[in-house]
Write a protein that holds these residues in place. Structure first.
Motif, short mmCIF file in Angstrom:
data_model
loop_
_atom_site.label_atom_id
_atom_site.label_comp_id
_atom_site.label_asym_id
_atom_site.label_seq_id
_atom_site.Cartn_x
_atom_site.Cartn_y
_atom_site.Cartn_z
N MET A 1 0.82 -1.22 0.00
CA MET A 1 0.00 0.00 0.00
C MET A 1 0.86 1.27 0.00
N ALA A 2 2.16 1.14 0.23
CA ALA A 2 3.06 2.30 0.16
C ALA A 2 3.37 2.66 -1.29
N GLY A 3 2.92 1.85 -2.24
CA GLY A 3 3.09 2.16 -3.66
C GLY A 3 4.41 1.71 -4.25
N HIS A 4 5.08 0.72 -3.65
CA HIS A 4 6.31 0.19 -4.25
C HIS A 4 5.94 -0.58 -5.52
N ALA A 5 6.37 -0.04 -6.65
CA ALA A 5 5.92 -0.53 -7.95
C ALA A 5 6.79 -1.67 -8.48
N THR A 6 6.14 -2.58 -9.20
CA THR A 6 6.82 -3.68 -9.85
C THR A 6 6.07 -4.04 -11.13
N PHE A 7 6.71 -4.74 -12.02
CA PHE A 7 5.97 -5.30 -13.15
C PHE A 7 6.39 -6.75 -13.35
N ARG A 8 5.45 -7.50 -13.91
CA ARG A 8 5.72 -8.89 -14.29
C ARG A 8 5.60 -8.95 -15.80
N ALA A 9 6.65 -9.43 -16.45
CA ALA A 9 6.65 -9.61 -17.90
C ALA A 9 6.54 -11.10 -18.19
N THR A 10 5.48 -11.49 -18.90
CA THR A 10 5.31 -12.87 -19.36
C THR A 10 5.63 -12.86 -20.84
N ILE A 11 6.72 -13.51 -21.20
CA ILE A 11 7.28 -13.41 -22.54
C ILE A 11 7.21 -14.77 -23.22
N GLU A 12 6.70 -14.77 -24.45
CA GLU A 12 6.63 -16.00 -25.23
C GLU A 12 7.23 -15.72 -26.60
N GLY A 13 8.19 -16.54 -27.01
CA GLY A 13 8.82 -16.38 -28.31
C GLY A 13 7.93 -16.89 -29.43
N ASP A 14 8.37 -16.65 -30.65
CA ASP A 14 7.68 -17.17 -31.83
C ASP A 14 7.83 -18.70 -31.85
N TYR A 15 6.77 -19.40 -32.19
CA TYR A 15 6.83 -20.86 -32.24
C TYR A 15 7.73 -21.36 -33.36
N GLY A 16 7.70 -20.68 -34.50
CA GLY A 16 8.45 -21.18 -35.64
C GLY A 16 8.00 -22.59 -35.95
N ASP A 17 8.92 -23.54 -36.01
CA ASP A 17 8.55 -24.93 -36.28
C ASP A 17 8.56 -25.79 -35.00
N MET A 18 8.55 -25.13 -33.83
CA MET A 18 8.56 -25.85 -32.56
C MET A 18 7.13 -26.11 -32.07
N ASP A 19 6.95 -27.16 -31.29
CA ASP A 19 5.65 -27.45 -30.69
C ASP A 19 5.37 -26.56 -29.48
N VAL A 20 6.44 -26.14 -28.81
CA VAL A 20 6.32 -25.30 -27.63
C VAL A 20 7.26 -24.12 -27.80
N ALA A 21 6.75 -22.91 -27.57
CA ALA A 21 7.60 -21.72 -27.69
C ALA A 21 8.45 -21.56 -26.44
N GLU A 22 9.61 -20.97 -26.60
CA GLU A 22 10.42 -20.61 -25.45
C GLU A 22 9.70 -19.49 -24.71
N SER A 23 9.87 -19.45 -23.38
CA SER A 23 9.17 -18.44 -22.60
C SER A 23 9.93 -18.09 -21.34
N ALA A 24 9.55 -16.96 -20.75
CA ALA A 24 10.14 -16.50 -19.50
C ALA A 24 9.13 -15.64 -18.77
N ILE A 25 9.21 -15.65 -17.45
CA ILE A 25 8.44 -14.73 -16.62
C ILE A 25 9.47 -14.00 -15.77
N VAL A 26 9.45 -12.68 -15.86
CA VAL A 26 10.45 -11.85 -15.19
C VAL A 26 9.73 -10.80 -14.35
N HIS A 27 10.14 -10.66 -13.09
CA HIS A 27 9.60 -9.64 -12.18
C HIS A 27 10.67 -8.57 -11.97
#
Length: 143
Positions: free
Chosen positions: A84-110
């Motif tokens: 409640m003091a307003g300390h700010a953060t963001f969460r980035a949920t990142i997904e790469g292009d699938y290309g010819d893969m069945d599952v894309a590479e991904s990351a979650i960064v805070h």
């Protein structure tokens, strides 16, 4: 690694702008090349303007589209306050292009950040859309 969020211009045509979005903290990094509709960066900047209004403020923006059926990758950014003091953060949920893969590479960064760094980032983000060149960086200095 210096914690940050960066959006870099890659390409544009009449309908889309392609940008590379990277988010990193002291331990993790994710990046994806994404397609954003014309004026999409301006709309994202407008949605994030003035964050945070209070300790309960939450904002979300998405660049690109997730899933194998879409070209390019996706980045979903959720901005919120950790307390409640307003300390700010963001969460980035990142997904790469699938290309010819069945599952894309991904990351979650805070990443914790000072709201003043977001204000400058939004100025730069608008300029990337207007000029179709350059980058917008939010260097946080936090970990």
């Amino acid at each position: 690694m210096i914690p940050d969020l960066k959006v870099t211009y890659l390409y544009h045509d009449a309908d889309v702008i392609e940008v590379r979005v990277a988010a990193e903290n002291a331990e993790f990094r994710g990046t994806a090349d994404v397609y954003v509709g014309t004026d999409g960066l301006l709309e994202a900047a407008a949605a994030l303007e003035g964050f945070p209004k209070n300790g309960r403020d939450r904002r979300e923006v998405t660049f690109g589209a997730a899933g194998k059926q879409f070209a390019g990758g996706s980045v979903h950014l959720k901005f919120y306050c950790k307390d409640m003091a307003g300390h700010a953060t963001f969460r980035a949920t990142i997904e790469g292009d699938y290309g010819d893969m069945d599952v894309a590479e991904s990351a979650i960064v805070h990443v914790d950040f000072d709201p003043a760094s977001l204000d400058q980032f939004l100025v730069e983000l608008r300029q990337v859309e207007i000029d179709h060149r350059g980058s917008a960086s939010m260097i946080t200095g936090a970990s």
